[in-house]
Design a protein around this motif. Structure first.
Motif, PDB file in Angstrom:
ATOM      1  N   GLU A 174      15.651 -18.845 -11.819  1.00 50.23           N
ATOM      2  CA  GLU A 174      16.907 -18.349 -12.390  1.00 50.23           C
ATOM      3  C   GLU A 174      17.939 -19.459 -12.530  1.00 50.23           C
ATOM      4  N   GLY A 175      17.641 -20.639 -12.031  1.00 50.91           N
ATOM      5  CA  GLY A 175      18.578 -21.741 -12.141  1.00 50.91           C
ATOM      6  C   GLY A 175      18.840 -22.396 -10.798  1.00 50.91           C
ATOM      7  N   GLY A 176      19.714 -23.409 -10.831  1.00 50.13           N
ATOM      8  CA  GLY A 176      20.016 -24.142  -9.599  1.00 50.13           C
ATOM      9  C   GLY A 176      21.061 -23.421  -8.779  1.00 50.13           C
ATOM     10  N   ILE A 177      20.889 -23.442  -7.450  1.00 45.33           N
ATOM     11  CA  ILE A 177      21.849 -22.805  -6.554  1.00 45.33           C
ATOM     12  C   ILE A 177      22.249 -23.837  -5.500  1.00 45.33           C
ATOM     13  N   ILE A 178      23.556 -23.987  -5.272  1.00 47.84           N
ATOM     14  CA  ILE A 178      24.020 -24.890  -4.220  1.00 47.84           C
ATOM     15  C   ILE A 178      23.967 -24.162  -2.878  1.00 47.84           C
ATOM     16  N   LYS A 179      23.308 -24.764  -1.905  1.00 44.64           N
ATOM     17  CA  LYS A 179      23.292 -24.208  -0.550  1.00 44.64           C
ATOM     18  C   LYS A 179      23.597 -25.334   0.414  1.00 44.64           C
ATOM     19  N   LYS A 180      23.841 -24.990   1.664  1.00 48.64           N
ATOM     20  CA  LYS A 180      24.129 -26.022   2.660  1.00 48.64           C
ATOM     21  C   LYS A 180      23.059 -26.009   3.743  1.00 48.64           C
ATOM     22  N   THR A 181      22.590 -27.192   4.105  1.00 52.99           N
ATOM     23  CA  THR A 181      21.574 -27.271   5.164  1.00 52.99           C
ATOM     24  C   THR A 181      22.265 -27.106   6.526  1.00 52.99           C
ATOM     25  N   PRO A 182      21.519 -26.676   7.522  1.00 56.24           N
ATOM     26  CA  PRO A 182      22.134 -26.447   8.835  1.00 56.24           C
ATOM     27  C   PRO A 182      22.595 -27.769   9.447  1.00 56.24           C
ATOM     28  N   SER A 183      23.543 -27.683  10.351  1.00 50.96           N
ATOM     29  CA  SER A 183      24.007 -28.935  10.947  1.00 50.96           C
ATOM     30  C   SER A 183      23.622 -28.994  12.419  1.00 50.96           C
ATOM     31  N   TYR A 184      23.366 -30.185  12.874  1.00 50.55           N
ATOM     32  CA  TYR A 184      23.093 -30.426  14.291  1.00 50.55           C
ATOM     33  C   TYR A 184      24.360 -31.025  14.849  1.00 50.55           C
ATOM     34  N   ASN A 185      25.168 -30.227  15.503  1.00 54.53           N
ATOM     35  CA  ASN A 185      26.424 -30.802  15.949  1.00 54.53           C
ATOM     36  C   ASN A 185      26.587 -30.723  17.457  1.00 54.53           C
ATOM     37  N   ASN A 186      27.378 -31.632  17.948  1.00 56.86           N
ATOM     38  CA  ASN A 186      27.857 -31.678  19.327  1.00 56.86           C
ATOM     39  C   ASN A 186      26.806 -31.250  20.362  1.00 56.86           C
ATOM     40  N   ALA A 187      27.072 -30.147  21.060  1.00 54.84           N
ATOM     41  CA  ALA A 187      26.214 -29.760  22.176  1.00 54.84           C
ATOM     42  C   ALA A 187      24.786 -29.394  21.768  1.00 54.84           C
ATOM     43  N   THR A 188      24.550 -29.162  20.463  1.00 51.00           N
ATOM     44  CA  THR A 188      23.183 -28.912  19.996  1.00 51.00           C
ATOM     45  C   THR A 188      22.306 -30.136  20.288  1.00 51.00           C
ATOM     46  N   ASN A 189      22.957 -31.309  20.213  1.00 54.12           N
ATOM     47  CA  ASN A 189      22.224 -32.558  20.431  1.00 54.12           C
ATOM     48  C   ASN A 189      22.302 -32.894  21.916  1.00 54.12           C
ATOM     49  N   LEU A 190      21.493 -32.172  22.648  1.00 55.53           N
ATOM     50  CA  LEU A 190      21.628 -32.202  24.108  1.00 55.53           C
ATOM     51  C   LEU A 190      20.520 -33.032  24.745  1.00 55.53           C
ATOM     52  N   GLN A 191      20.924 -33.869  25.696  1.00 50.78           N
ATOM     53  CA  GLN A 191      19.918 -34.571  26.504  1.00 50.78           C
ATOM     54  C   GLN A 191      20.235 -34.314  27.967  1.00 50.78           C
ATOM     55  N   THR A 192      19.248 -33.786  28.683  1.00 54.03           N
ATOM     56  CA  THR A 192      19.463 -33.612  30.121  1.00 54.03           C
ATOM     57  C   THR A 192      18.517 -34.527  30.871  1.00 54.03           C
ATOM     58  N   THR A 193      19.057 -35.239  31.827  1.00 54.27           N
ATOM     59  CA  THR A 193      18.267 -36.183  32.618  1.00 54.27           C
ATOM     60  C   THR A 193      18.323 -35.748  34.079  1.00 54.27           C
ATOM     61  N   LYS A 194      17.149 -35.552  34.644  1.00 49.94           N
ATOM     62  CA  LYS A 194      17.084 -35.241  36.076  1.00 49.94           C
ATOM     63  C   LYS A 194      16.303 -36.347  36.754  1.00 49.94           C
ATOM     64  N   ALA A 195      16.776 -36.787  37.903  1.00 47.49           N
ATOM     65  CA  ALA A 195      16.041 -37.842  38.583  1.00 47.49           C
ATOM     66  C   ALA A 195      16.164 -37.692  40.092  1.00 47.49           C
ATOM     67  N   ASN A 196      15.070 -38.019  40.757  1.00 46.01           N
ATOM     68  CA  ASN A 196      15.099 -38.159  42.203  1.00 46.01           C
ATOM     69  C   ASN A 196      14.931 -39.636  42.508  1.00 46.01           C
ATOM     70  N   ILE A 197      15.974 -40.203  43.087  1.00 42.27           N
ATOM     71  CA  ILE A 197      16.023 -41.656  43.247  1.00 42.27           C
ATOM     72  C   ILE A 197      16.002 -41.990  44.739  1.00 42.27           C
ATOM     73  N   THR A 198      15.044 -42.814  45.135  1.00 42.39           N
ATOM     74  CA  THR A 198      14.966 -43.211  46.535  1.00 42.39           C
ATOM     75  C   THR A 198      15.188 -44.703  46.638  1.00 42.39           C
ATOM     76  N   LEU A 199      16.095 -45.059  47.515  1.00 41.45           N
ATOM     77  CA  LEU A 199      16.420 -46.472  47.688  1.00 41.45           C
ATOM     78  C   LEU A 199      15.734 -46.973  48.947  1.00 41.45           C
ATOM     79  N   SER A 200      15.100 -48.132  48.864  1.00 40.68           N
ATOM     80  CA  SER A 200      14.476 -48.693  50.059  1.00 40.68           C
ATOM     81  C   SER A 200      15.439 -49.658  50.728  1.00 40.68           C
ATOM     82  N   LYS A 201      15.134 -50.040  51.951  1.00 40.92           N
ATOM     83  CA  LYS A 201      16.087 -50.897  52.661  1.00 40.92           C
ATOM     84  C   LYS A 201      16.123 -52.305  52.079  1.00 40.92           C
ATOM     85  N   GLU A 202      15.099 -52.645  51.262  1.00 38.76           N
ATOM     86  CA  GLU A 202      15.128 -53.942  50.580  1.00 38.76           C
ATOM     87  C   GLU A 202      15.969 -53.867  49.302  1.00 38.76           C
ATOM     88  N   GLY A 203      16.391 -52.671  48.939  1.00 44.28           N
ATOM     89  CA  GLY A 203      17.211 -52.532  47.728  1.00 44.28           C
ATOM     90  C   GLY A 203      16.415 -52.113  46.513  1.00 44.28           C
TER      91      GLY A 203
END
Lengths: 662, 635
Positions: free
Chosen positions: B412-441
């Motif tokens: 039927e012809g061309g239609i303008i639409k908008k693609t979804p956006s990836y904004n702010n908190a959508t672009n989430l990175q979570t890092t979990k770590a268990n860190i053990t320090l030895s006496k040598e550092g």
């Protein structure tokens, strides 16, 4: 017939592959490989038409296995064909298949005409591009073609090592007794070829009078049989490791890639005099002296005749004359960024129009120096992005500089293409092993291009800590030799504001009153001075202040992170960084601890690090030197250099601790 | 008669300019305000377009530019593109020295002619003639003249009077002649704040911009094209590579593309149709079907670009892609659509500007876009497919084509639409770590990182990298600020259905903490140090734009050796600004255990230039916290 068949038949049949290979998921030896050459075959030999003209034929057969999606690009090929003055290389016999596994069967897709594209890259190069169909993870490509080349003196280099492993390599070079090639291995991987000889017969239709010389078409036609011997050299190997290009301080990975280069030294047909191409260094220097775009240019000197007296007006000594002429040429002709050992426009035109390639500039320079009575000669150079010349070769060089030898035995190397270069301080691009000095009498010799003297960066910082934890101070940085050249080039092309921003970003400080001194006074070290302030240098933890002794000059990362390195570390020049830091102890604080002094070295006098902090009561003075006295460090020292750096970084990151006076 | 009249007009204009132009060859005649911040000054630029007919257009350009320094050399633009349906008829360069004396002259024959194939393209018929001029002194003035004829009128050159930063413009002129009075449309973008004069006449129109001092580049700002003028021009009826086209509005343009370029390209062999049907035979849900066919397409194709003739706008037939297993964006999108058609899933070709975010202009229909993706209407819940990636998850666009106006081509012809956006908190990175320090550092840690949105996009291709490459990536790239880092047990998981990427590994860092008499000093943010500080500008002239927002959450437990204990820890830090927020907390769990919690949220947006300083201050405060170290003490 059977003998012949034995010679040329391949051990691997084109178009036939095993299902095991097709099912293989990763390379059995190198699991990191995205793809591999299962088979790399080349046979290069000479062929002749019935008029006796030779041409060079290369039959190629590549079989490539693709392991993962990163390897899909190995399904695209680009073959470059050269043309010159109406004669050109031709490609023929292109055949190919893509093999895939499909329903537990081998599916074979043929390479078609629609998968091929011919592109006229420029006046001298045609690219034949091929995109195999049906390429996916696991595919095997079988690909063969023949290149016919009229350029008989140019046998393509043999390359053993690629960015992917080669499982089986079989390369044969067959040369008729009339063509004598010199060959030399290169890189960090070599194969010793097997050698055998074979007689070849061919029919030749000679249109000649009695007494006509061999291969010269003349008037009457006679058919005759010619028997000659050819030399067959075969390079075979299995499981060649891939070569990776991602480590710091590598000049040009191609210098490390294993391979063999062939260079035609002479052609000698029976009953005729040999035609020499290159054999010895002497031949090369004699030959290049006869070439108009090199030797011819050195003889021209009328074009600058009128300028020379005024250039030399104030120059008394030979050194003064050299510098005067060098500076004159640097200003007179601008480099058009093209490298070359032969002139582009010709010295005369370059001189007149004010721009030219390396040969235009440095041959004009050499000619002018000679005319002024100095012992000046051109030095052929292969730049860092070019390969290293391994044997008497002309093709191995792509650049020319100049050398002057003084009566007292001193010498200077000159490159007038670089406005910021100085006698004996060449731009980094030219510092690649050795260059070949070409003398007028046809003699030549190696000249080391690697700087003998250390390039240095000298830093002085005075720091004052304020009560709120911010720090202010003054810095002076000084660069000399190659370091100065590189910085001057960089600063010439950068706005003052960008220079500041870059320094601010690199050092994480804010800068005021920035000054650059001696940007154009090349005889003096380049220096820059600035005031700075920052709240990043002093850390306060539980009432104590922690400071890195070298402040923002602290090296935080070891440049050598990989476990292993197969190539030399190439710094281009010996170098040193000296730092002299003074930190004023703030009111109400005292030194709780300062790092201990340290002096370590790398064996064979390759380099050392000295670090000495001193508590002077009201201030702390730190002096540090990091120095490498070799421009090039062999891979056998890699572990030692890496461990050395680990210690250097660790020491630099030890803290000065100040505590509040109770 | 008309034509003859036109010729006279052109000659007249040319002569009337001659006297003024000699002055333009001299450096001294540049007004002072144009020298500031400039690497080059466009003294006069003229683009003259003569649309002789729907399939005949002549474009003549003359540009006089004075180059002030080495950096200005990149502005001389002494090149001209051509292809099979255009012909360069005139090409010349004349160079003058500072005082206006001619020092060099180059005719057409002196230009080099090479193939204009870029790195991403295997073959194209596009070629370029160019001249490499080596200046011998600055300033110099270069006059570049070119003229070419083309039978394609689909692209009428736009007018971009200010073409780059650090370039002043004395005068820039754009003239269009439309003797046949073909229906033509124009759109003026960003004309406010610039002195531009428009003069219409009965043959066409003329625009002139005069005296615009150079604009300095500033990072983290809006794109150059968003605040500098440009004029878009298009014919309602045009010819593109011998095909007549229509573009009065997007509906008409879309219909034309559909019928003339796209509709007959989706045929597939009976065998492939059966195969597609076979693959989805037990599945009801059309989206589930689409997922299977998308994966099928991804597994048997690769991206190769070949552009010949109309091929820049028309896909190669689906059947050919099927046979060869490769295609460009159009070919692969069209092939995917063909597979969908075969099993009755509704989908449409979609034109988009990829990479640098740019909208298809919703109000101005013309040939726009540089990429094609596929739209599945999905009852109003639009889904978008990127068909050139062998690895992208179904329905994932990432920052390549997200958040922009696109043109969907339907029958039927061309239609303008908008693609979804990836904004702010959508672009989430979570890092979990268990860190053990030895006496040598030394540090021993297990880390788990989950990334979503564009942070997923940045990382998911790691999954196909071999272990050695991964080790190198973590040591020399991602965690290069940590020395002596080694890794083992790397487990990567690309969850394509939930669209997240999980990284798990064991990390050791030798000599991480520095030993100092009775204390160990260590930086608490071991695995996600964010110390970016925007460049300092003494005076900021352009607005601030944060292009992509994101959120990072770090949560580590740090265990110190038994011989040591934790004393007092820094207090919680919270920063809230309009650009985002930051919190960092250290909690003493017991004598040897610490919990580290950090959240950073950066919001995308455009802010006035005055805000730049504030944003920089915000990032500096964050950087300081990110470098925070604590001391633990020997018992």
């Amino acid at each position: 017939m059977s003998f012949r068949a034995y010679l040329i038949s391949q051990e691997i049949e084109f178009g036939e592959i095993s299902k095991e290979a097709l099912l293989e998921k990763s390379h059995p030896i190198d699991s990191t490989a995205n793809a591999a050459y299962l088979y790399k075959y080349r046979r290069t030999y000479f062929t002749h038409d019935n008029r006796g003209g030779f041409s060079l034929v290369s039959e190629i057969h590549n079989r490539i296995k693709i392991y993962n999606k990163e390897g899909l690009n190995w399904g695209n090929f680009k073959i470059l064909l050269y043309k010159q003055a109406g004669i050109k290389e031709r490609i023929s016999g292109i055949r190919g298949y893509t093999f895939n596994e499909s329903n537990n069967k081998i599916k074979k897709t043929k390479l078609k005409r629609v998968n091929r594209f011919t592109e006229e890259v420029n006046d001298n190069v045609i690219a034949q591009k091929i995109a195999f169909a049906d390429i996916k993870e696991g595919s095997i490509i079988d690909f063969k073609y023949v290149v016919n080349s009229p350029f008989v003196s140019k046998i393509d280099d043999i390359i053993f090592q690629y960015n992917i492993p080669v499982n089986k390599l079989d390369i044969t070079i067959e040369t008729p007794e009339y063509f004598i090639f010199k060959k030399r291995s290169k890189g960090y991987y070599s194969i010793t070829p097997t050698e055998r000889k074979k007689q070849e017969i061919y029919n030749i239709r000679l249109k000649s009078k009695a007494g006509g010389s061999f291969l010269t078409p003349m008037q009457t036609t006679t058919d005759s049989k010619i028997i000659y011997t050819k030399k067959i050299e075969q390079y075979k190997a299995k499981n060649i490791v891939a070569i990776a290009d991602s480590e710091p301080y590598i000049s040009n990975i191609n210098n490390y890639r294993g391979g063999v280069k062939y260079e035609l030294s002479y052609i000698k047909y029976p009953n005729s005099n040999p035609k020499f191409y290159t054999t010895t260094w002497e031949d090369i220097s004699k030959k290049i002296n006869l070439i108009d775009d090199f030797g011819g240019e050195l003889k021209r000197n009328r074009y600058f005749k009128d300028d020379l007296p005024s250039i030399l007006a104030d120059a008394k000594t030979d050194i003064e004359k050299t510098i005067s002429i060098f500076n004159f040429i640097k200003n007179k002709i601008t480099w058009n960024k093209k490298s070359g050992k032969f002139t582009d426009k010709g010295v005369k035109k370059a001189y007149k129009t004010g721009s030219g390639n390396t040969a235009d500039i440095n041959l004009a320079l050499t000619a002018m120096l000679r005319k002024a009575g100095l012992k000046a000669n051109p030095v052929l150079v292969s730049t860092r992005d070019h390969e290293i010349p391994l044997f008497p070769t002309l093709n191995g060089f792509n650049y020319v500089i100049s050398i002057v030898e003084f009566k007292n035995g001193g010498t200077v190397l000159l490159d007038a293409t670089e406005p910021y270069s100085l006698p004996n301080i060449l731009p980094a691009r030219t510092i690649n092993w050795s260059g070949r000095k070409i003398m007028e009498n046809g003699k030549s010799e190696w000249i080391s291009l690697t700087p003998r003297k250390v390039s240095s960066e000298n830093s002085l910082v005075k720091l004052k800590i304020d009560t709120d934890g911010t720090a202010t101070g003054f810095t002076r940085l000084k660069y000399d030799r190659l370091f100065a050249l590189t910085k001057r080039k960089e600063y010439n092309n950068t706005s003052e504001e960008d220079i500041l921003s870059e320094l601010e970003e690199e050092y994480e400080i804010e800068i005021d009153d920035h000054k650059i001194l001696n940007q154009n006074s090349l005889g003096k070290p380049l220096s820059e001075m600035f005031k700075f302030s920052t709240d990043n240098l002093v850390e306060e933890i539980n009432d104590k202040l922690y400071i890195n002794p070298l402040l923002f000059l602290t090296d935080k990362e070891n440049p050598f992170k990989l476990d292993d390195r197969k190539f030399p570390i190439d710094f281009a020049t010996p170098w040193k960084e000296t730092s002299s830091i003074s930190i004023e102890i703030p009111e109400g604080y005292e030194v709780s601890s300062i790092p201990e002094q340290m002096a370590i070295g790398i064996s064979d006098n390759i380099g050392f690090f000295k670090f000495k902090p001193v508590n002077k009561g009201t201030s702390i003075q730190i002096n540090a030197v990091l120095e490498f006295d070799k421009a090039m460090i062999p891979p056998s020292f890699y572990q030692e250099v890496k461990a050395f750096y680990t210690q250097v970084i660790a020491k630099q990151n030890e803290k000065i601790v100040l505590s509040k006076i109770q | 008669m008309k034509k003859f009249f036109l010729c006279v007009a052109l000659i007249f204009i040319f002569f009337s300019n001659i006297k003024a132009q000699e002055d333009l060859h001299k450096y001294a005649t540049i007004p002072d305000n144009l020298l500031k911040n400039a690497n080059a000054v466009v003294r006069s630029s003229l683009i003259e377009i003569n649309i002789e007919d729907i399939d005949r257009m002549v474009i003549r350009k003359k540009r006089i530019i004075t180059v002030l320094n080495e950096l200005g050399n990149r502005e001389i633009d002494t090149y001209a593109y051509y292809d099979n349906d255009s012909k360069i008829s005139k090409l010349s360069v004349v160079v003058y020295n500072e005082s206006g004396k001619q020092i060099a002259k180059y005719s057409k024959g002196k230009f080099k002619d090479i193939s204009a194939v870029d790195n991403g393209t295997l073959y194209s018929d596009s070629r370029v003639k160019f001249l490499n001029y080596t200046p011998t002194a600055y300033p110099y003035t270069l006059v570049f003249e070119s003229e070419y004829k083309t039978s394609s009128t689909g692209f009428i050159p736009s007018w971009l009077p200010i073409s780059s930063y650090y370039l002043s413009v004395e005068k820039s002129e754009y003239k269009l002649y439309n003797p046949k009075k073909l229906e033509i449309r124009t759109k003026e973008n960003n004309f406010d704040n610039y002195s531009i004069e428009k003069t219409p006449n009965n043959l066409g129109f003329k625009y002139v911009l005069s005296t615009k001092p150079a604009i300095k580049y500033e990072e983290r700002s809006i794109p150059f094209s968003d605040f500098t003028p440009n004029l878009m021009v298009a014919l309602n009826n045009f010819v593109l590579k011998n095909i007549e086209g229509k573009a009065k509005n997007w509906t008409e343009f879309g219909k034309w593309m559909y019928t003339k370029l796209l509709n007959d390209k989706t045929e597939l062999s009976q065998k492939t149709i059966s195969k597609a049907k076979e693959l989805v035979k037990d599945i009801e849900n059309p989206i589930e079907k689409a997922k299977i066919l998308y994966k099928f397409m991804q597994n048997r194709t690769r991206y190769i670009s070949v552009q010949v003739g109309i091929g820049g706008w028309q896909p190669i037939p689906a059947d050919e892609v099927d046979k060869m297993g490769y295609g460009d964006c159009k070919g692969l999108t069209n092939y995917t659509k063909a597979l969908f058609d075969a099993v009755g899933i509704e989908s449409y070709w979609t034109l988009v500007y990829a990479k640098t975010r740019k909208d298809i202009d919703s109000e101005f229909s013309s040939l726009q876009g540089n990429h094609m993706i596929l739209n599945i209407p999905n009852n109003g819940q639009d889904l978008w497919l990127e068909c050139t990636s062998q690895q992208a998850p179904f329905g994932f666009l990432g920052d390549f084509t997200d958040n922009r106006n696109v043109l969907v081509i339907t029958p039927e012809g061309g239609i303008i639409k908008k693609t979804p956006s990836y904004n702010n908190a959508t672009n989430l990175q979570t890092t979990k770590a268990n860190i053990t320090l030895s006496k040598e550092g030394h540090v021993n840690a297990t880390v788990e990182i989950i990334s979503k949105g564009t942070q997923y996009d940045e990382k998911y291709t790691l999954v196909s990298k071999p272990e050695a490459d991964l080790k190198k990536y973590y040591t020399t790239n991602r965690w290069s600020y940590n020395n002596n880092l080694s890794l083992k047990d790397i487990v990567l998981q690309n969850d394509k259905s939930q669209i997240y990427f999980k990284e798990k590994m064991h990390v050791t860092l030798n000599n991480y903490a520095s030993l100092n008499e009775n204390e160990l000093l260590l930086r608490v943010n071991v695995f996600n140090k964010n110390t970016l500080i925007p460049k300092r500008y003494r005076t900021r002239n352009l607005p601030l734009r944060i292009y992509r927002g994101y959120k990072d959450v770090d949560n580590y437990t740090i265990t110190v050796p038994n011989e040591y204990h934790v004393k007092q820890l820094p207090t919680k830090k919270e920063i809230k600004t309009k650009f985002g927020s930051y919190t960092r907390e250290l909690i003493k769990l017991d004598d040897t255990n610490i919990q580290y919690k950090k959240t950073i949220l950066i919001k995308d947006g455009t802010y006035p230039k005055e805000d730049y300083k504030l944003y920089r201050k915000f990032r500096k405060q964050i950087a300081k916290q990110e470098n925070l170290r604590i001391a633990v003490y020997k018992n």
